[in-house]
Design an enzyme around this catalytic site. Structure first.
Site, PDB file in Angstrom:
ATOM      1  N   TYR A 167       0.847  -1.206   0.000  1.00 31.54           N
ATOM      2  CA  TYR A 167       0.000   0.000   0.000  1.00 31.54           C
ATOM      3  C   TYR A 167       0.878   1.250   0.000  1.00 31.54           C
ATOM      4  O   TYR A 167       0.667   2.171  -0.798  1.00 31.54           O
ATOM      5  CB  TYR A 167      -0.900  -0.060   1.224  1.00 31.54           C
ATOM      6  CG  TYR A 167      -1.745   1.159   1.514  1.00 31.54           C
ATOM      7  CD1 TYR A 167      -3.088   1.200   1.165  1.00 31.54           C
ATOM      8  CD2 TYR A 167      -1.209   2.258   2.192  1.00 31.54           C
ATOM      9  CE1 TYR A 167      -3.874   2.298   1.456  1.00 31.54           C
ATOM     10  CE2 TYR A 167      -1.985   3.364   2.476  1.00 31.54           C
ATOM     11  CZ  TYR A 167      -3.309   3.384   2.114  1.00 31.54           C
ATOM     12  OH  TYR A 167      -4.079   4.486   2.404  1.00 31.54           O
ATOM     13  N   ASP A 205     -11.126   7.784   6.410  1.00 30.91           N
ATOM     14  CA  ASP A 205      -9.875   8.537   6.374  1.00 30.91           C
ATOM     15  C   ASP A 205     -10.203  10.010   6.262  1.00 30.91           C
ATOM     16  O   ASP A 205     -10.467  10.482   5.155  1.00 30.91           O
ATOM     17  CB  ASP A 205      -9.016   8.065   5.203  1.00 30.91           C
ATOM     18  CG  ASP A 205      -7.622   8.683   5.215  1.00 30.91           C
ATOM     19  OD1 ASP A 205      -7.357   9.581   6.037  1.00 30.91           O
ATOM     20  OD2 ASP A 205      -6.786   8.261   4.382  1.00 30.91           O
TER      21      ASP A 205
END
Lengths: 126, 126
Positions: free
Chosen positions: B14, B38
């Protein structure tokens, strides 16, 4: 909801209490019905009595916590921190766990849940 | 359930995909029905399409991720990491967020949820 700065202060108080073997002070940071999953992936400790016994055992190992980076807050009811838990054994060995804790809070600023993230590969010297 | 080492490898992938602006590669790490919070405390992005659009926007800022400490696994279906997200603006300013991400996984090793912990006090230069 406490501010992110207030939640970070509680995590710092947790580290300080742990390192001073202040069991009452540490457990007092938790809500009465809090849960502790340490490590995450094992059954939770539920409520103040189980949490007290858990930290009593943890402190008896002599482990000390060192932050890996500044404590993080959030835009919600949680804060998180990365740290190493290190035990210097009487035999001179060093045992360490690299951990990330995530804690959630109630409106009174007490910890309602704690999850400790570390896996078998995050242990050294064990 | 993937091993803690496998989950940590996905978090490293990631970071690498993010820093290489490999949007397809990054989004491909997620399950079709994954959720992304997020920052944690804001409404979740739900499913691959919303997640794609979110990371497309995030990468457009030019932000790069630098790990603050080694990635942590767990004894369950999760892994976590502390990092700084840094943007060097065309004006020469540096904008940074200090973050901890926690991700959960399905049995196929795909990310099923991501929560990013950072608060207003974890931003610098903004």
């Amino acid at each position: 909801m406490p501010s992110d700065i207030e939640m970070k202060q509680v995590l710092q108080a947790y580290v300080d209490a742990y390192n001073q073997s202040d069991l009452e002070g540490l457990v007092g940071l938790f809500a009465d019905d809090a849960t502790v999953e340490d490590p995450y992936g094992t059954p939770a400790k539920n409520g103040r009595e189980q949490i007290f016994e858990f930290y009593k055992g943890a402190m008896a190992t002599g482990a000390k916590l060192t932050l890996s980076a500044p404590i993080r807050g959030s835009h919600g009811n949680a804060a998180a921190m990365a740290f190493d838990a290190v035990i210097n054994t009487p035999q001179g060995d060093i045992i360490a766990a690299s951990v990330i804790d995530v804690m959630t809070f109630n409106d009174q600023g007490k910890i309602t849940s704690m999850r400790a993230y570390f896996g078998p590969s995050d242990l050294a010297g064990m």
